[in-house]
Design a protein around this motif. Structure first.
Motif, PDB file in Angstrom:
ATOM      1  N   GLU A 236      -6.261  91.041  26.788  1.00 27.58           N
ATOM      2  CA  GLU A 236      -5.131  91.261  27.682  1.00 27.58           C
ATOM      3  C   GLU A 236      -5.253  92.576  28.437  1.00 27.58           C
ATOM      4  O   GLU A 236      -4.909  92.662  29.617  1.00 27.58           O
ATOM      5  CB  GLU A 236      -3.824  91.210  26.887  1.00 27.58           C
TER       6      GLU A 236
ATOM      7  N   LEU B 139      -3.204  81.588  24.251  1.00 32.47           N
ATOM      8  CA  LEU B 139      -2.577  82.577  25.130  1.00 32.47           C
ATOM      9  C   LEU B 139      -1.961  81.907  26.349  1.00 32.47           C
ATOM     10  O   LEU B 139      -0.877  82.294  26.812  1.00 32.47           O
ATOM     11  CB  LEU B 139      -3.603  83.632  25.555  1.00 32.47           C
ATOM     12  N   GLU B 140      -2.649  80.896  26.899  1.00 23.57           N
ATOM     13  CA  GLU B 140      -2.110  80.143  28.031  1.00 23.57           C
ATOM     14  C   GLU B 140      -0.861  79.379  27.620  1.00 23.57           C
ATOM     15  O   GLU B 140       0.107  79.280  28.377  1.00 23.57           O
ATOM     16  CB  GLU B 140      -3.167  79.172  28.570  1.00 23.57           C
TER      17      GLU B 140
ATOM     18  N   ARG C  23       1.238  80.284  25.335  1.00 22.60           N
ATOM     19  CA  ARG C  23       2.320  81.258  25.195  1.00 22.60           C
ATOM     20  C   ARG C  23       2.961  81.580  26.545  1.00 22.60           C
ATOM     21  O   ARG C  23       4.161  81.801  26.644  1.00 22.60           O
ATOM     22  CB  ARG C  23       1.776  82.531  24.543  1.00 22.60           C
ATOM     23  N   LYS C  24       2.140  81.566  27.589  1.00 19.25           N
ATOM     24  CA  LYS C  24       2.649  81.845  28.941  1.00 19.25           C
ATOM     25  C   LYS C  24       3.238  80.613  29.612  1.00 19.25           C
ATOM     26  O   LYS C  24       3.718  80.698  30.750  1.00 19.25           O
ATOM     27  CB  LYS C  24       1.511  82.399  29.809  1.00 19.25           C
TER      28      LYS C  24
ATOM     29  N   ARG D 158       1.610  77.958  30.545  1.00 20.64           N
ATOM     30  CA  ARG D 158       0.720  77.441  31.586  1.00 20.64           C
ATOM     31  C   ARG D 158      -0.223  76.360  31.078  1.00 20.64           C
ATOM     32  O   ARG D 158      -1.078  75.887  31.817  1.00 20.64           O
ATOM     33  CB  ARG D 158      -0.123  78.591  32.168  1.00 20.64           C
TER      34      ARG D 158
END
Length: 326
Positions: free
Chosen positions: A54, A68-69, A71-72, A74
């Protein structure tokens, strides 16, 4: 650390059974399957990786990036354009995983660390065990090995002498051999499920009683016993890839072949694991013949002290360099 985490012998095996039978008591007593040292190693390794990615905007196509995607917000399900048959043993994706949930799910660094570590550990020991048993069966069944080598030697290769991905997945006898090895030696010899509603299993014969399952009952499904049952697989101890030929595989009764489980909770790494095994055994057989030695146990005897079906002294075979390698 991976080897330590994958070991379920001694006291850890009892803790594993304890979590399966009475998880609330284990939590109340603050007893974990893994040591604090082991937990902190994987937790800190993955959290440090997240932090560096990050901070430096590093993107890699892997499990952590996908989480991570997610979590966003996306990450969305995408239908794969690859419609190739990945093999008999691969499990189909559940429709439940393809639907978009309306509620927002909060994913913490701790969640990502747990999921990524779980993904790593689930494939660490299982793939090595699967390739070990596959090599063993080829060593003691040279007729099967010779037939497989014949298919490998005739497979088209690119200008660099490599077998392409599409070619590897299209090798039918290779898939038959791998499928039979996973039948006889499933990496996970049991799997478990929790009943989501009360249910009665009706008796099939006069000497049986109905079995009532309350909602929330934990069930252990004996994968190894099912896949070695002569009712479903005649002469089950024989290594016979022909069980999975185009002519015979339709005879396999549903839910009697579960090397990767079934349903929404099946193994999410089945395609990857199968690709690993097929690629490894293909590259080995191109240059070496797998043979037995004086250390090779025939038949293999599973350990009575560890929580899997590996022998106490491991699986022993030898490699003999081919003069006609392809």
């Amino acid at each position: 650390m991976g080897k330590d985490a994958a070991s379920f012998s001694g006291y850890r095996a009892f803790k594993f059974i304890g979590f399966a039978i009475c998880p609330q008591l284990m939590k109340l007593l603050d007893i974990g399957i893994f040591s604090k040292k082991l937990q902190n190693f994987f937790r800190n390794t993955i959290k440090e990786t997240i932090k560096i990615r990050e901070e430096k905007q590093i993107v890699r196509p892997d499990m952590i990036h996908l989480l991570l995607e997610a979590r966003k917000g996306r990450l969305k399900y995408e239908d794969s354009m690859d419609n190739m048959d990945a093999g008999f043993a691969v499990v189909e994706e559940s429709e439940l995983g393809k639907t978009q949930k309306k509620q927002k799910v909060v994913i913490t660094d701790e969640d990502i660390a747990a999921l990524a570590a779980g993904f790593f550990l689930a494939g660490f020991d299982t793939v090595s065990s699967a390739i070990s048993f596959l090599a063993y069966e080829l060593a003691i069944n040279p007729d099967v090995q010779n037939k497989l080598f014949d298919e490998i030697s005739k497979a088209p290769k690119d200008s660099n002498g490599k077998i392409k991905y599409e070619t590897l997945l299209g090798m039918k006898y290779l898939d038959m051999v791998v499928s039979e090895s996973l039948r006889k030696w499933p990496p996970a010899f049991i799997t478990d499920r929790i009943s989501v509603k009360s249910f009665t299993i009706e008796p099939e014969s006069d000497n049986e009683n109905p079995l009532y399952l309350e909602k929330g009952s934990q069930l252990w499904i004996p994968v190894l016993a099912l896949q070695r049952d002569p009712k479903y697989y005649p002469n089950p101890d024989k290594f016979d890839p022909e069980r999975f030929s185009d002519e015979n595989k339709s005879n396999i009764k549903p839910f009697t072949y579960l090397p990767f489980g079934a349903g929404p909770r099946n193994c999410i790494g089945s395609r990857f694991a199968l690709l690993e095994n097929k690629l490894l055994i293909t590259e080995i057989l191109r240059k070496f013949e797998i043979i037995s030695t004086e250390k090779t146990l025939i038949p293999l005897e599973s350990s009575k002290t560890i929580f899997n079906i590996l022998p106490d002294n491991g699986v022993w075979v030898a490699l003999k360099r081919r003069s006609d390698y392809c």
